[in-house]
Design a protein around this motif. Structure first.
Motif, PDB file in Angstrom:
ATOM      1  N   VAL A 103      65.206  -2.593  56.093  1.00 14.16           N
ATOM      2  CA  VAL A 103      64.595  -3.865  55.732  1.00 14.16           C
ATOM      3  C   VAL A 103      63.256  -4.002  56.447  1.00 14.16           C
ATOM      4  CG1 VAL A 103      65.888  -5.079  57.553  1.00 14.16           C
ATOM      5  CG2 VAL A 103      64.900  -6.373  55.650  1.00 14.16           C
ATOM      6  N   ASN A 104      62.252  -4.507  55.740  1.00 14.90           N
ATOM      7  CA  ASN A 104      60.942  -4.780  56.314  1.00 14.90           C
ATOM      8  C   ASN A 104      60.601  -6.244  56.095  1.00 14.90           C
ATOM      9  OD1 ASN A 104      60.588  -2.122  57.075  1.00 14.90           O
ATOM     10  ND2 ASN A 104      59.356  -1.582  55.291  1.00 14.90           N
ATOM     11  N   GLY A 105      59.991  -6.855  57.110  1.00 13.73           N
ATOM     12  CA  GLY A 105      59.563  -8.240  56.996  1.00 13.73           C
ATOM     13  C   GLY A 105      58.083  -8.340  56.715  1.00 13.73           C
ATOM     14  N   PHE A 106      57.670  -9.454  56.142  1.00 12.11           N
ATOM     15  CA  PHE A 106      56.274  -9.646  55.762  1.00 12.11           C
ATOM     16  C   PHE A 106      55.930 -11.123  55.887  1.00 12.11           C
ATOM     17  CE2 PHE A 106      53.127 -10.227  52.168  1.00 12.11           C
ATOM     18  CZ  PHE A 106      52.071  -9.591  52.806  1.00 12.11           C
ATOM     19  N   ALA A 107      54.813 -11.428  56.542  1.00 11.53           N
ATOM     20  CA  ALA A 107      54.341 -12.805  56.695  1.00 11.53           C
ATOM     21  C   ALA A 107      53.033 -12.979  55.939  1.00 11.53           C
ATOM     22  CB  ALA A 107      54.146 -13.136  58.170  1.00 11.53           C
ATOM     23  N   SER A 108      52.898 -14.093  55.225  1.00 13.59           N
ATOM     24  CA  SER A 108      51.655 -14.361  54.501  1.00 13.59           C
ATOM     25  C   SER A 108      51.475 -15.863  54.369  1.00 13.59           C
ATOM     26  CB  SER A 108      51.676 -13.695  53.124  1.00 13.59           C
ATOM     27  OG  SER A 108      52.838 -14.057  52.409  1.00 13.59           O
ATOM     28  N   THR A 109      50.220 -16.291  54.287  1.00  6.07           N
ATOM     29  CA  THR A 109      49.912 -17.701  54.066  1.00  6.07           C
ATOM     30  C   THR A 109      49.010 -17.821  52.850  1.00  6.07           C
ATOM     31  OG1 THR A 109      48.011 -17.587  55.571  1.00  6.07           O
ATOM     32  CG2 THR A 109      50.124 -18.312  56.499  1.00  6.07           C
ATOM     33  N   TYR A 110      49.229 -18.873  52.067  1.00  4.75           N
ATOM     34  CA  TYR A 110      48.475 -19.066  50.839  1.00  4.75           C
ATOM     35  C   TYR A 110      47.977 -20.501  50.750  1.00  4.75           C
ATOM     36  CZ  TYR A 110      50.879 -14.765  49.509  1.00  4.75           C
ATOM     37  OH  TYR A 110      51.363 -13.478  49.481  1.00  4.75           O
ATOM     38  N   PRO A 111      46.736 -20.717  50.349  1.00  6.00           N
ATOM     39  CA  PRO A 111      46.230 -22.083  50.166  1.00  6.00           C
ATOM     40  C   PRO A 111      46.820 -22.723  48.916  1.00  6.00           C
ATOM     41  CG  PRO A 111      44.574 -20.489  49.493  1.00  6.00           C
ATOM     42  CD  PRO A 111      45.705 -19.696  50.082  1.00  6.00           C
ATOM     43  N   SER A 112      46.639 -24.024  48.811  1.00  7.03           N
ATOM     44  CA  SER A 112      47.117 -24.766  47.653  1.00  7.03           C
ATOM     45  C   SER A 112      46.566 -24.178  46.355  1.00  7.03           C
ATOM     46  CB  SER A 112      46.689 -26.227  47.783  1.00  7.03           C
ATOM     47  OG  SER A 112      47.114 -26.980  46.684  1.00  7.03           O
ATOM     48  N   ASP A 113      47.412 -24.194  45.312  1.00  4.63           N
ATOM     49  CA  ASP A 113      47.063 -23.737  43.958  1.00  4.63           C
ATOM     50  C   ASP A 113      46.909 -22.220  43.843  1.00  4.63           C
ATOM     51  OD1 ASP A 113      47.036 -26.367  42.965  1.00  4.63           O
ATOM     52  OD2 ASP A 113      44.964 -26.659  43.605  1.00  4.63           O
ATOM     53  N   THR A 114      47.389 -21.476  44.836  1.00  5.66           N
ATOM     54  CA  THR A 114      47.396 -20.016  44.721  1.00  5.66           C
ATOM     55  C   THR A 114      48.409 -19.588  43.657  1.00  5.66           C
ATOM     56  OG1 THR A 114      46.774 -19.665  47.027  1.00  5.66           O
ATOM     57  CG2 THR A 114      47.902 -17.844  45.923  1.00  5.66           C
ATOM     58  N   ARG A 115      48.033 -18.601  42.856  1.00 10.87           N
ATOM     59  CA  ARG A 115      48.971 -17.996  41.896  1.00 10.87           C
ATOM     60  C   ARG A 115      48.997 -16.496  42.118  1.00 10.87           C
ATOM     61  NH1 ARG A 115      51.894 -18.466  37.208  1.00 10.87           N
ATOM     62  NH2 ARG A 115      51.884 -16.638  35.854  1.00 10.87           N
ATOM     63  N   ILE A 116      50.190 -15.952  42.287  1.00  8.41           N
ATOM     64  CA  ILE A 116      50.392 -14.509  42.402  1.00  8.41           C
ATOM     65  C   ILE A 116      50.931 -14.040  41.054  1.00  8.41           C
ATOM     66  CG2 ILE A 116      51.585 -12.667  43.642  1.00  8.41           C
ATOM     67  CD1 ILE A 116      51.857 -14.648  45.997  1.00  8.41           C
ATOM     68  N   GLU A 117      50.176 -13.220  40.380  1.00 10.09           N
ATOM     69  CA  GLU A 117      50.500 -12.850  38.997  1.00 10.09           C
ATOM     70  C   GLU A 117      51.753 -11.966  38.929  1.00 10.09           C
ATOM     71  OE1 GLU A 117      49.208 -14.184  36.453  1.00 10.09           O
ATOM     72  OE2 GLU A 117      47.536 -15.210  37.425  1.00 10.09           O
ATOM     73  N   TRP A 118      52.181 -11.726  37.700  1.00 13.43           N
ATOM     74  CA  TRP A 118      53.434 -11.006  37.453  1.00 13.43           C
ATOM     75  C   TRP A 118      53.426  -9.638  38.129  1.00 13.43           C
ATOM     76  CZ3 TRP A 118      57.616 -13.207  35.267  1.00 13.43           C
ATOM     77  CH2 TRP A 118      57.419 -14.416  34.587  1.00 13.43           C
ATOM     78  N   HIS A 119      54.516  -9.333  38.821  1.00 15.27           N
ATOM     79  CA  HIS A 119      54.656  -8.056  39.506  1.00 15.27           C
ATOM     80  C   HIS A 119      56.143  -7.832  39.815  1.00 15.27           C
ATOM     81  CE1 HIS A 119      54.671 -11.027  42.726  1.00 15.27           C
ATOM     82  NE2 HIS A 119      55.239 -10.118  43.512  1.00 15.27           N
ATOM     83  N   SER A 120      56.477  -6.666  40.278  1.00 14.55           N
ATOM     84  CA  SER A 120      57.853  -6.365  40.690  1.00 14.55           C
ATOM     85  C   SER A 120      57.815  -5.404  41.867  1.00 14.55           C
ATOM     86  CB  SER A 120      58.653  -5.760  39.527  1.00 14.55           C
ATOM     87  OG  SER A 120      58.088  -4.516  39.129  1.00 14.55           O
ATOM     88  N   HIS A 121      58.979  -5.199  42.485  1.00 15.55           N
ATOM     89  CA  HIS A 121      59.081  -4.303  43.637  1.00 15.55           C
ATOM     90  C   HIS A 121      60.251  -3.346  43.446  1.00 15.55           C
ATOM     91  CE1 HIS A 121      56.283  -6.919  45.793  1.00 15.55           C
ATOM     92  NE2 HIS A 121      57.018  -7.945  45.427  1.00 15.55           N
ATOM     93  N   GLU A 122      60.148  -2.177  44.043  1.00 21.84           N
ATOM     94  CA  GLU A 122      61.256  -1.216  43.993  1.00 21.84           C
ATOM     95  C   GLU A 122      62.392  -1.638  44.906  1.00 21.84           C
ATOM     96  OE1 GLU A 122      59.600   2.573  44.956  1.00 21.84           O
ATOM     97  OE2 GLU A 122      58.853   2.918  42.930  1.00 21.84           O
ATOM     98  N   ALA A 123      62.100  -2.470  45.889  1.00 16.14           N
ATOM     99  CA  ALA A 123      63.119  -2.965  46.814  1.00 16.14           C
ATOM    100  C   ALA A 123      63.568  -4.364  46.404  1.00 16.14           C
ATOM    101  CB  ALA A 123      62.561  -2.987  48.236  1.00 16.14           C
TER     102      ALA A 123
END
Length: 251
Positions: free
Chosen positions: A16-36
Motif C-alpha cells: 500500500v502507498n499513501g498520497f497527499a494532495s490539496t486542491y483549490p475550489s472548483d478543481t476537476r480531475i478528469e476521467w482516469h483509472s488506476h491499476e491498484a
C-alpha cells in the motif's frame, strides 16, 4: 495546489502507498483509472466523484472505495485536502464494488501516516490495519444514479439543480414528451427507484452537500423542498440512518 504524481504499489504482492494532495475550489480531475485499488478520503472539504453511472458525494469522515480499473472523475466544490491510499490487487477479500464507507479515527490516522511514510518503514503494518478497517467499516448511502437515458438524465439534472421544485410526474411527462406511464417505467429502469424515491434521495444528497458547507438544518430543509424541518429529519434518517445533527457532528 500540491498534486505530485502518486506512486503505485507493487501489484504482485500486498503493498500500500499513501498520497497527499490539496486542491483549490472548483478543481476537476478528469476521467482516469488506476491499476491498484484506491481509497479516497478528504481530511477537509468535500468531493463529488462520478463512476459507474453514479454520482458519489464524499464528505469528511467518509471515503470512497474504488476497485482497480474503474474509471472515475473528481470535482471539488470547495478547497479539499485529500489523503489517498493505493492498495495492490494482491490483497485478498477486499470489496469488488464501489462504495462510500465510514472512516474511523484509526483509519483516518492510518491514511495520514501512509502519506507521510516516505521511506516505507511502516507500510506493511499500516497496510494491514487499513485493510482491516476497510473490511469492518459501515457502508454509507451517499450516491445518486446518473441515468444514461437522455430524458431521465435531464430530469435528474433538474432535480439536483432545483431540489425544491414541486413539478409533478404529469408535468415532467408533458415537458419531456412522454406519457406518464412511460416516464414512470423509465425512471424505475434507470434509477431502480420510483420518482418519489429518486426525488427524495436527490434532495438528501443535495442537503448533505449544504450541511457540509455549514448551512443551518432548518434553512437546508426548506431550500431542498421539505415542508417542515421534521419531515426533512425523517427523510434524512431514512436515507442515511442518522439525523442531520448526528451527521454533521460525525463529519
Amino acid at each position: 495546489m500540491t498534486n505530485n504524481t502518486p506512486e503505485m504499489p507493487n501489484l504482485s504482492q500486498p503493498e500500500v502507498n499513501g498520497f497527499a494532495s490539496t486542491y483549490p475550489s472548483d478543481t476537476r480531475i478528469e476521467w482516469h483509472s488506476h491499476e491498484a485499488h484506491q481509497l479516497i478520503h478528504a481530511i477537509s472539504g468535500a468531493m463529488r466523484i462520478s463512476a459507474r453511472n453514479r454520482l458519489w458525494v464524499l464528505p469528511v469522515s467518509r471515503a470512497l472505495w474504488i476497485p482497480a480499473g474503474i474509471e472515475h472523475a473528481i470535482e471539488c466544490g470547495g478547497a479539499v485536502a485529500m489523503r489517498t491510499a493505493y492498495l495492490s490487487t494482491a490483497y485478498l477479500s477486499l470489496p469488488t464494488d464501489l462504495r462510500v464507507i465510514s472512516v474511523s479515527p484509526l483509519a483516518r490516522e492510518v491514511l495520514v501516516r501512509l502519506a507521510e511514510d516516505k521511506d516505507g518503514t511502516l507500510q506493511q503494518t499500516l497496510g494491514d490495519v487499513l485493510v482491516h478497517e476497510i473490511k469492518q467499516s459501515n457502508i454509507e448511502a451517499f450516491s445518486l444514479p446518473l441515468p444514461a437515458n437522455k430524458h431521465i438524465a435531464l430530469l435528474a439534472e433538474d432535480l439536483r439543480a432545483n431540489p425544491a421544485s414541486k413539478k409533478t410526474m404529469t408535468e415532467w411527462a408533458n415537458e419531456l414528451g412522454l406519457s406518464e406511464r412511460n416516464l414512470i417505467r423509465r425512471v424505475r429502469g434507470e434509477t431502480g427507484m420510483t420518482f418519489r424515491e429518486f426525488r427524495r434521495q436527490t434532495r438528501i444528497i443535495v442537503a448533505i452537500e449544504r450541511l457540509i458547507d455549514g448551512q443551518p438544518v432548518t434553512s437546508v430543509a426548506l431550500d431542498v423542498g421539505f415542508e417542515t424541518p421534521s419531515a426533512f429529519i425523517n427523510a434524512f434518517r431514512l436515507v442515511t440512518g442518522k439525523t442531520p445533527r448526528q451527521f454533521t457532528n460525525s463529519s
